[in-house]
Write a protein that holds these residues in place. Structure first.
Motif, PDB file in Angstrom:
ATOM      1  N   PHE A 190      26.815  31.534   7.701  1.00  0.00           N
ATOM      2  CA  PHE A 190      26.986  30.362   6.572  1.00  0.00           C
ATOM      3  C   PHE A 190      26.823  28.978   7.418  1.00  0.00           C
ATOM      4  O   PHE A 190      25.850  28.600   7.906  1.00  0.00           O
ATOM      5  CB  PHE A 190      28.169  30.754   5.634  1.00  0.00           C
ATOM      6  CG  PHE A 190      28.096  31.911   5.017  1.00  0.00           C
ATOM      7  CD1 PHE A 190      27.066  31.977   3.870  1.00  0.00           C
ATOM      8  CD2 PHE A 190      29.077  32.952   5.164  1.00  0.00           C
ATOM      9  CE1 PHE A 190      27.138  32.892   3.155  1.00  0.00           C
ATOM     10  CE2 PHE A 190      28.924  34.322   4.334  1.00  0.00           C
ATOM     11  CZ  PHE A 190      27.984  34.150   3.277  1.00  0.00           C
ATOM     12  N   ASP A 191      27.828  28.421   7.272  1.00  0.00           N
ATOM     13  CA  ASP A 191      28.090  26.911   7.763  1.00  0.00           C
ATOM     14  C   ASP A 191      28.442  26.577   9.306  1.00  0.00           C
ATOM     15  O   ASP A 191      28.872  25.458   9.610  1.00  0.00           O
ATOM     16  CB  ASP A 191      28.614  26.042   6.871  1.00  0.00           C
ATOM     17  CG  ASP A 191      29.989  26.370   6.600  1.00  0.00           C
ATOM     18  OD1 ASP A 191      30.545  27.248   6.997  1.00  0.00           O
ATOM     19  OD2 ASP A 191      30.695  25.324   6.107  1.00  0.00           O
ATOM     20  N   LYS A 192      28.864  27.858   9.862  1.00  0.00           N
ATOM     21  CA  LYS A 192      29.478  27.795  11.075  1.00  0.00           C
ATOM     22  C   LYS A 192      28.741  28.444  12.310  1.00  0.00           C
ATOM     23  O   LYS A 192      27.990  29.361  11.894  1.00  0.00           O
ATOM     24  CB  LYS A 192      30.974  28.479  11.069  1.00  0.00           C
ATOM     25  CG  LYS A 192      31.947  27.897  10.128  1.00  0.00           C
ATOM     26  CD  LYS A 192      32.311  26.289  10.550  1.00  0.00           C
ATOM     27  CE  LYS A 192      33.409  25.610   9.755  1.00  0.00           C
ATOM     28  NZ  LYS A 192      33.487  24.254   9.923  1.00  0.00           N
ATOM     29  N   ILE A 193      29.118  28.185  13.474  1.00  0.00           N
ATOM     30  CA  ILE A 193      28.676  28.850  14.707  1.00  0.00           C
ATOM     31  C   ILE A 193      29.482  30.040  14.897  1.00  0.00           C
ATOM     32  O   ILE A 193      30.650  29.790  15.061  1.00  0.00           O
ATOM     33  CB  ILE A 193      28.538  27.798  16.015  1.00  0.00           C
ATOM     34  CG1 ILE A 193      27.607  26.994  15.571  1.00  0.00           C
ATOM     35  CG2 ILE A 193      28.213  28.912  16.969  1.00  0.00           C
ATOM     36  CD1 ILE A 193      27.723  25.665  16.723  1.00  0.00           C
ATOM     37  N   ALA A 194      28.854  31.289  14.646  1.00  0.00           N
ATOM     38  CA  ALA A 194      29.601  32.575  14.643  1.00  0.00           C
ATOM     39  C   ALA A 194      29.564  33.049  16.308  1.00  0.00           C
ATOM     40  O   ALA A 194      30.938  33.567  16.657  1.00  0.00           O
ATOM     41  CB  ALA A 194      28.887  33.464  13.910  1.00  0.00           C
ATOM     42  N   GLY A 211      17.014  14.508  13.056  1.00  0.00           N
ATOM     43  CA  GLY A 211      17.932  15.135  14.113  1.00  0.00           C
ATOM     44  C   GLY A 211      19.280  14.680  13.721  1.00  0.00           C
ATOM     45  O   GLY A 211      20.183  15.290  14.267  1.00  0.00           O
ATOM     46  N   VAL A 212      19.477  13.700  12.928  1.00  0.00           N
ATOM     47  CA  VAL A 212      20.900  13.069  12.703  1.00  0.00           C
ATOM     48  C   VAL A 212      21.544  14.114  11.523  1.00  0.00           C
ATOM     49  O   VAL A 212      20.866  14.209  10.354  1.00  0.00           O
ATOM     50  CB  VAL A 212      20.794  11.692  12.333  1.00  0.00           C
ATOM     51  CG1 VAL A 212      22.171  11.291  11.564  1.00  0.00           C
ATOM     52  CG2 VAL A 212      20.496  10.739  13.457  1.00  0.00           C
ATOM     53  N   THR A 213      22.680  14.852  11.942  1.00  0.00           N
ATOM     54  CA  THR A 213      23.378  15.678  10.732  1.00  0.00           C
ATOM     55  C   THR A 213      24.581  14.907  10.375  1.00  0.00           C
ATOM     56  O   THR A 213      25.300  15.349   9.410  1.00  0.00           O
ATOM     57  CB  THR A 213      23.424  16.915  11.377  1.00  0.00           C
ATOM     58  OG1 THR A 213      24.397  16.783  12.503  1.00  0.00           O
ATOM     59  CG2 THR A 213      22.303  17.601  11.602  1.00  0.00           C
ATOM     60  N   THR A 214      25.158  13.900  11.087  1.00  0.00           N
ATOM     61  CA  THR A 214      26.366  13.299  10.656  1.00  0.00           C
ATOM     62  C   THR A 214      26.192  11.664  10.729  1.00  0.00           C
ATOM     63  O   THR A 214      25.816  11.280  11.873  1.00  0.00           O
ATOM     64  CB  THR A 214      27.599  13.499  11.786  1.00  0.00           C
ATOM     65  OG1 THR A 214      27.789  14.904  11.469  1.00  0.00           O
ATOM     66  CG2 THR A 214      28.807  13.226  11.275  1.00  0.00           C
ATOM     67  N   VAL A 215      26.512  11.042   9.533  1.00  0.00           N
ATOM     68  CA  VAL A 215      26.584   9.607   9.663  1.00  0.00           C
ATOM     69  C   VAL A 215      27.777   9.109   9.347  1.00  0.00           C
ATOM     70  O   VAL A 215      28.798   9.497   8.523  1.00  0.00           O
ATOM     71  CB  VAL A 215      25.400   8.969   8.902  1.00  0.00           C
ATOM     72  CG1 VAL A 215      23.986   9.468   9.257  1.00  0.00           C
ATOM     73  CG2 VAL A 215      25.840   9.201   7.324  1.00  0.00           C
ATOM     74  N   VAL A 216      28.246   7.529   9.854  1.00  0.00           N
ATOM     75  CA  VAL A 216      29.283   6.941   9.451  1.00  0.00           C
ATOM     76  C   VAL A 216      28.669   5.605   8.773  1.00  0.00           C
ATOM     77  O   VAL A 216      27.851   5.011   9.479  1.00  0.00           O
ATOM     78  CB  VAL A 216      30.049   6.446  10.806  1.00  0.00           C
ATOM     79  CG1 VAL A 216      31.280   5.783  10.067  1.00  0.00           C
ATOM     80  CG2 VAL A 216      30.514   7.922  11.457  1.00  0.00           C
ATOM     81  N   ALA A 235      27.505  24.521  12.051  1.00  0.00           N
ATOM     82  CA  ALA A 235      26.207  24.895  12.438  1.00  0.00           C
ATOM     83  C   ALA A 235      25.535  23.670  12.362  1.00  0.00           C
ATOM     84  O   ALA A 235      24.432  23.698  11.561  1.00  0.00           O
ATOM     85  CB  ALA A 235      25.750  26.059  11.732  1.00  0.00           C
ATOM     86  N   ASP A 236      25.396  22.508  13.139  1.00  0.00           N
ATOM     87  CA  ASP A 236      24.740  21.545  13.096  1.00  0.00           C
ATOM     88  C   ASP A 236      23.614  21.544  14.398  1.00  0.00           C
ATOM     89  O   ASP A 236      24.379  21.802  15.514  1.00  0.00           O
ATOM     90  CB  ASP A 236      25.439  20.281  13.163  1.00  0.00           C
ATOM     91  CG  ASP A 236      26.209  20.028  11.888  1.00  0.00           C
ATOM     92  OD1 ASP A 236      25.840  20.862  11.117  1.00  0.00           O
ATOM     93  OD2 ASP A 236      26.947  18.964  11.833  1.00  0.00           O
ATOM     94  N   GLY A 281      24.507  24.895   8.977  1.00  0.00           N
ATOM     95  CA  GLY A 281      23.660  26.286   8.646  1.00  0.00           C
ATOM     96  C   GLY A 281      22.451  26.083   7.855  1.00  0.00           C
ATOM     97  O   GLY A 281      21.488  27.209   7.684  1.00  0.00           O
ATOM     98  N   ILE A 282      22.012  25.133   6.990  1.00  0.00           N
ATOM     99  CA  ILE A 282      20.794  25.066   6.195  1.00  0.00           C
ATOM    100  C   ILE A 282      19.958  24.385   7.075  1.00  0.00           C
ATOM    101  O   ILE A 282      19.975  23.444   7.729  1.00  0.00           O
ATOM    102  CB  ILE A 282      21.106  24.031   5.099  1.00  0.00           C
ATOM    103  CG1 ILE A 282      22.206  24.955   4.182  1.00  0.00           C
ATOM    104  CG2 ILE A 282      19.876  23.973   4.143  1.00  0.00           C
ATOM    105  CD1 ILE A 282      22.931  24.138   2.851  1.00  0.00           C
ATOM    106  N   LYS A 283      18.644  25.017   6.930  1.00  0.00           N
ATOM    107  CA  LYS A 283      17.423  24.699   7.789  1.00  0.00           C
ATOM    108  C   LYS A 283      16.570  23.694   7.065  1.00  0.00           C
ATOM    109  O   LYS A 283      16.313  23.456   5.909  1.00  0.00           O
ATOM    110  CB  LYS A 283      16.563  25.976   8.146  1.00  0.00           C
ATOM    111  CG  LYS A 283      15.225  25.539   8.934  1.00  0.00           C
ATOM    112  CD  LYS A 283      14.767  26.734   9.301  1.00  0.00           C
ATOM    113  CE  LYS A 283      14.062  27.628   8.372  1.00  0.00           C
ATOM    114  NZ  LYS A 283      13.163  28.797   8.628  1.00  0.00           N
ATOM    115  N   TYR A 284      16.276  22.255   7.835  1.00  0.00           N
ATOM    116  CA  TYR A 284      15.322  21.261   7.283  1.00  0.00           C
ATOM    117  C   TYR A 284      14.373  21.235   8.464  1.00  0.00           C
ATOM    118  O   TYR A 284      14.600  21.211   9.371  1.00  0.00           O
ATOM    119  CB  TYR A 284      16.253  20.130   7.328  1.00  0.00           C
ATOM    120  CG  TYR A 284      17.589  20.329   6.326  1.00  0.00           C
ATOM    121  CD1 TYR A 284      17.192  19.769   5.025  1.00  0.00           C
ATOM    122  CD2 TYR A 284      18.688  20.572   6.712  1.00  0.00           C
ATOM    123  CE1 TYR A 284      18.266  19.903   4.037  1.00  0.00           C
ATOM    124  CE2 TYR A 284      19.812  20.589   5.791  1.00  0.00           C
ATOM    125  CZ  TYR A 284      19.633  20.277   4.646  1.00  0.00           C
ATOM    126  OH  TYR A 284      20.706  20.391   3.704  1.00  0.00           O
TER     127      TYR A 284
END
Length: 377
Positions: free
Chosen positions: A25-29, A89-94, A355-356, A373-376
């Motif tokens: 899902f959304d985590k690194i396992a 490539g940016v998955t987190t922004v402030v 999972a970024d 975990g979602i592919k773009y």
């Protein structure tokens, strides 16, 4: 349910060698030398044998609600779009407000952060803008940080700029104290994020904060410190004394602006002089305006950039300046996560974290991005 990235060259940002990464899902396992997909149901397998994988990039200074307006309404810039950011490539922004805290507001910024989150990004924001006293969402800096999920600090407060609200040192110290208190209660970073302009006194207030208050330097993050050579030299001294600094992509020396220092040249100097790179970050200032003023303070031109500039300049640092990949990438991964205090979820490829990741070819061209975990592509 599962995504398996096989035989990738992994930079966490430290180089881990060739390994498999399993997302659940959304985590690194798991991250192992080899993971057998036959033991998994509902798994997508990607052959990454000729790929480099980095943690998702963190851009800690983005005008997500747009910016500009210093040259009138025609110079306003549009708000950011999630798909446009993710492909860089940016998955987190402030998110940050700038000079315009009038036609744009903290409420507007929060709503835009939620919209980008719905589009797949992880989002945070600063309360306030250039303005002092700080205009907040709840009427209190402390309450904003404690009670508003996305707010991790105050900014960008404007110093040494003709657009600044000319705050005194005591005003800045009180803002920092309120931010520090809110951070203690909430467990957040509590950053006071400073826009640094062209003024000759530069980082004087921050040196005074270091010497005249008991507020830890980890709460202060000046950005645009490579705007001029003089300011960058001050920033190097500030870093040496234990401070944190944020380089800005997009400052390219030119005939019109010969004194700025490109981010890759700044990073090269920091590496060559043995500076503590762990306290250096880099951001894009994307979607804000890049105004050019005449001698009277009038806008004569205005432009904007996207988050693409962030990795573009890091690639120059790696390919042309000889900066090791893990050092360059750390500015927008591990270091950024640390200063934002989101390192338990972001900033490195480790089991249990989000999972970024960014998948590149050998020439550092981005091919695929995973955000939670979602592919773009």
């Amino acid at each position: 349910m599962f995504t398996l990235l096989k035989e990738a060259s992994i930079y966490s940002p430290d180089f881990l060698g060739k390994k498999d990464i399993l997302f659940c899902f959304d985590k690194i396992a798991a991250i192992k030398n080899s993971i057998d997909p036959s033991a998994l149901d509902d798994v997508e397998v990607l052959d990454c044998s000729n790929k480099l994988i980095f943690p998702g990039f963190i851009d800690l200074h983005v005008h997500i609600a747009g910016g500009g307006g210093e040259g009138g309404f025609s110079t306003r810039t549009p708000s950011a779009k999630a798909d446009e950011i993710l492909k860089t490539g940016v998955t987190t922004v402030v998110g940050v407000l700038g000079a315009d805290g009038v036609t744009r507001s903290v409420e507007n910024l929060y709503a835009q952060a939620k919209q980008l989150e719905a589009g797949g990004l992880s989002t945070y924001m600063y309360t306030g803008s250039y303005q002092v006293p700080v205009v907040t969402l709840t009427g209190s800096i402390q309450k904003d940080i404690v009670f508003v999920d996305k707010i991790i600090g105050v900014g960008e407060l404007c110093l040494e700029d003709h657009r600044a609200f000319q705050p005194t040192f005591d005003e800045i110290a009180r803002i920092a104290a309120q931010t520090r208190n809110g951070a203690l209660i909430s467990g957040k970073a509590g950053l006071v994020h400073f826009h640094m302009g062209l003024g000759e006194t530069g980082l004087e207030y921050l040196f005074r904060m270091m010497n005249e208050t008991l507020i830890p330097v980890s709460h202060f993050l000046p950005t645009h410190v490579n705007r001029t050579g003089m300011l960058f030299e001050q920033a190097c001294s500030y870093l040496q004394k234990g401070g944190y600094i944020d380089l800005t992509a997009g400052f390219i020396p030119s005939k019109e602006d010969p004194d700025c220092v490109a981010s890759y040249d700044a990073l090269k100097k920091l590496v060559d002089t043995g500076a503590d790179i762990g306290r250096v970050t880099m951001s894009s200032d994307a979607y804000g305006s890049v105004p050019v003023f005449d001698g009277l303070g009038n806008v004569i031109s205005s432009d904007t950039v996207t988050t693409k500039i962030l990795f573009d300049e890091l690639k120059v640092a790696i390919k042309e300046k000889g900066i090791p990949i893990e050092t360059a990438i750390s500015l927008v991964t591990k270091n950024a996560a640390g200063v934002l205090k989101i390192h338990k979820q972001k900033g490195s490829l480790e089991t249990g974290k989000d999972a970024d990741c960014v998948i590149c070819d050998k020439d550092l061209n981005i091919e695929t991005v995973f955000a939670k975990g979602i592919k773009y592509s």
